[in-house]
Design a protein around this motif. Structure first.
Motif, PDB file in Angstrom:
ATOM      1  N   LEU A  16       0.796  -1.232   0.000  1.00  0.00           N
ATOM      2  CA  LEU A  16       0.000   0.000   0.000  1.00  0.00           C
ATOM      3  C   LEU A  16       0.824   1.275   0.000  1.00  0.00           C
ATOM      4  O   LEU A  16       0.539   2.206  -0.743  1.00  0.00           O
ATOM      5  N   GLU A  17       1.831   1.347   0.831  1.00  0.00           N
ATOM      6  CA  GLU A  17       2.636   2.575   0.935  1.00  0.00           C
ATOM      7  C   GLU A  17       3.426   2.859  -0.328  1.00  0.00           C
ATOM      8  O   GLU A  17       3.784   4.007  -0.584  1.00  0.00           O
ATOM      9  N   GLN A  18       3.688   1.827  -1.129  1.00  0.00           N
ATOM     10  CA  GLN A  18       4.501   1.996  -2.337  1.00  0.00           C
ATOM     11  C   GLN A  18       3.680   2.246  -3.604  1.00  0.00           C
ATOM     12  O   GLN A  18       4.230   2.662  -4.615  1.00  0.00           O
ATOM     13  N   LEU A  19       2.385   1.975  -3.565  1.00  0.00           N
ATOM     14  CA  LEU A  19       1.554   2.099  -4.757  1.00  0.00           C
ATOM     15  C   LEU A  19       1.063   3.531  -4.934  1.00  0.00           C
ATOM     16  O   LEU A  19       0.279   4.034  -4.132  1.00  0.00           O
ATOM     17  N   SER A  20       1.488   4.166  -6.008  1.00  0.00           N
ATOM     18  CA  SER A  20       1.146   5.575  -6.222  1.00  0.00           C
ATOM     19  C   SER A  20      -0.312   5.779  -6.628  1.00  0.00           C
ATOM     20  O   SER A  20      -0.866   6.846  -6.403  1.00  0.00           O
ATOM     21  N   PHE A  21      -0.950   4.767  -7.242  1.00  0.00           N
ATOM     22  CA  PHE A  21      -2.332   4.949  -7.660  1.00  0.00           C
ATOM     23  C   PHE A  21      -3.301   4.943  -6.476  1.00  0.00           C
ATOM     24  O   PHE A  21      -4.455   5.320  -6.619  1.00  0.00           O
ATOM     25  N   ILE A  22      -2.838   4.532  -5.320  1.00  0.00           N
ATOM     26  CA  ILE A  22      -3.656   4.581  -4.109  1.00  0.00           C
ATOM     27  C   ILE A  22      -3.288   5.857  -3.367  1.00  0.00           C
ATOM     28  O   ILE A  22      -2.259   5.931  -2.712  1.00  0.00           O
ATOM     29  N   GLN A  23      -4.123   6.865  -3.521  1.00  0.00           N
ATOM     30  CA  GLN A  23      -3.813   8.191  -2.984  1.00  0.00           C
ATOM     31  C   GLN A  23      -4.003   8.274  -1.475  1.00  0.00           C
ATOM     32  O   GLN A  23      -3.156   8.788  -0.780  1.00  0.00           O
ATOM     33  N   ASP A  24      -5.126   7.779  -0.979  1.00  0.00           N
ATOM     34  CA  ASP A  24      -5.419   7.821   0.455  1.00  0.00           C
ATOM     35  C   ASP A  24      -5.170   6.431   1.020  1.00  0.00           C
ATOM     36  O   ASP A  24      -5.986   5.527   0.864  1.00  0.00           O
ATOM     37  N   LYS A  25      -4.040   6.264   1.673  1.00  0.00           N
ATOM     38  CA  LYS A  25      -3.626   4.949   2.164  1.00  0.00           C
ATOM     39  C   LYS A  25      -4.565   4.421   3.257  1.00  0.00           C
ATOM     40  O   LYS A  25      -4.662   3.226   3.463  1.00  0.00           O
ATOM     41  N   ARG A  26      -5.286   5.291   3.932  1.00  0.00           N
ATOM     42  CA  ARG A  26      -6.234   4.857   4.963  1.00  0.00           C
ATOM     43  C   ARG A  26      -7.523   4.321   4.342  1.00  0.00           C
ATOM     44  O   ARG A  26      -8.189   3.479   4.931  1.00  0.00           O
ATOM     45  N   LYS A  27      -7.866   4.834   3.171  1.00  0.00           N
ATOM     46  CA  LYS A  27      -9.087   4.398   2.481  1.00  0.00           C
ATOM     47  C   LYS A  27      -8.705   3.777   1.136  1.00  0.00           C
ATOM     48  O   LYS A  27      -9.259   4.114   0.098  1.00  0.00           O
ATOM     49  N   GLY A  65      -9.201   0.999  -0.391  1.00  0.00           N
ATOM     50  CA  GLY A  65     -10.166   0.270  -1.209  1.00  0.00           C
ATOM     51  C   GLY A  65     -10.914   1.155  -2.184  1.00  0.00           C
ATOM     52  O   GLY A  65     -11.427   0.683  -3.206  1.00  0.00           O
ATOM     53  N   TYR A  66     -10.951   2.448  -1.901  1.00  0.00           N
ATOM     54  CA  TYR A  66     -11.660   3.414  -2.743  1.00  0.00           C
ATOM     55  C   TYR A  66     -11.110   3.432  -4.172  1.00  0.00           C
ATOM     56  O   TYR A  66     -11.849   3.660  -5.124  1.00  0.00           O
ATOM     57  N   ALA A  67      -9.826   3.150  -4.316  1.00  0.00           N
ATOM     58  CA  ALA A  67      -9.197   3.178  -5.641  1.00  0.00           C
ATOM     59  C   ALA A  67      -9.806   2.156  -6.601  1.00  0.00           C
ATOM     60  O   ALA A  67      -9.757   2.326  -7.813  1.00  0.00           O
ATOM     61  N   ARG A 104     -13.062   1.216  -6.771  1.00  0.00           N
ATOM     62  CA  ARG A 104     -14.523   1.321  -6.779  1.00  0.00           C
ATOM     63  C   ARG A 104     -15.172   1.176  -8.152  1.00  0.00           C
ATOM     64  O   ARG A 104     -16.315   0.752  -8.254  1.00  0.00           O
ATOM     65  N   TYR A 105     -14.480   1.526  -9.222  1.00  0.00           N
ATOM     66  CA  TYR A 105     -15.094   1.443 -10.549  1.00  0.00           C
ATOM     67  C   TYR A 105     -14.835   0.118 -11.254  1.00  0.00           C
ATOM     68  O   TYR A 105     -15.370  -0.123 -12.326  1.00  0.00           O
ATOM     69  N   GLY A 106     -13.988  -0.722 -10.697  1.00  0.00           N
ATOM     70  CA  GLY A 106     -13.757  -2.047 -11.256  1.00  0.00           C
ATOM     71  C   GLY A 106     -12.717  -2.132 -12.349  1.00  0.00           C
ATOM     72  O   GLY A 106     -12.370  -3.217 -12.800  1.00  0.00           O
ATOM     73  N   HIS A 107     -12.194  -0.977 -12.801  1.00  0.00           N
ATOM     74  CA  HIS A 107     -11.176  -0.961 -13.858  1.00  0.00           C
ATOM     75  C   HIS A 107     -10.479   0.386 -13.810  1.00  0.00           C
ATOM     76  O   HIS A 107     -11.143   1.424 -13.822  1.00  0.00           O
TER      77      HIS A 107
END
Length: 147
Positions: free
Chosen positions: A100-111, A113-115, A117-120
């Motif tokens: 999680l901490e290394q993945l740039s596409f996940i902006q809010d590390k606390r939330k 799963g939000y990344a 949400r659209y399935g693609h």
């Protein structure tokens, strides 16, 4: 060349890997049309089974788009999702939490799963390389080739 994440239960991902295809967003054609031959897709599976709550939270498949056509496929009467052909590589499932901490596409590390949400979603090559290395032990050799 672009790099994608698809979201599906591990059960559904395994069906696609066995059959050499991907389906996205409950069979919608549009997400598949965004991809091109030579693109890469990694599946993230939030759950083990589609209709159950048992968490998986792992990257569960990786493959290259090889089919130029998005095509309908009747799974049963009244349900005709769209598919695209994928060459999946033999890979290990990789838990998301340690990355999680290394993945740039996940902006809010606390939330985080939000990344999904659209399935693609499209991800940067650096995130693709990180996940691919964990799943395969290396980065696929041809990810930098122009098709």
């Amino acid at each position: 060349m672009r790099y994608w994440i698809g979201v599906a239960s591990k059960e559904h991902v395994n069906r696609g890997v066995s059959g050499g295809f991907c389906q996205l967003c409950h069979g919608k054609a549009q997400p598949l049309k965004r991809m091109s031959v030579g693109d890469w897709i990694i599946y993230y599976s939030p759950k083990e089974l589609f209709e159950e709550a048992t968490p998986c939270q792992k990257f569960t498949a990786i493959g290259e788009v090889v089919g130029s056509e998005v095509y309908p496929f009747e799974m049963f009467p009244g349900f005709v999702p769209h598919r695209r052909d994928i060459h999946f590589l033999k890979a290990s499932d990789v838990p998301i939490r340690p990355l999680l901490e290394q993945l740039s596409f996940i902006q809010d590390k606390r939330k985080w799963g939000y990344a999904f949400r659209y399935g693609h979603l499209e991800i940067p090559i650096s995130d693709f390389e990180l996940i691919a290395t964990k799943m395969l032990g290396h980065v696929p050799a041809n990810i930098h080739e122009e098709k």
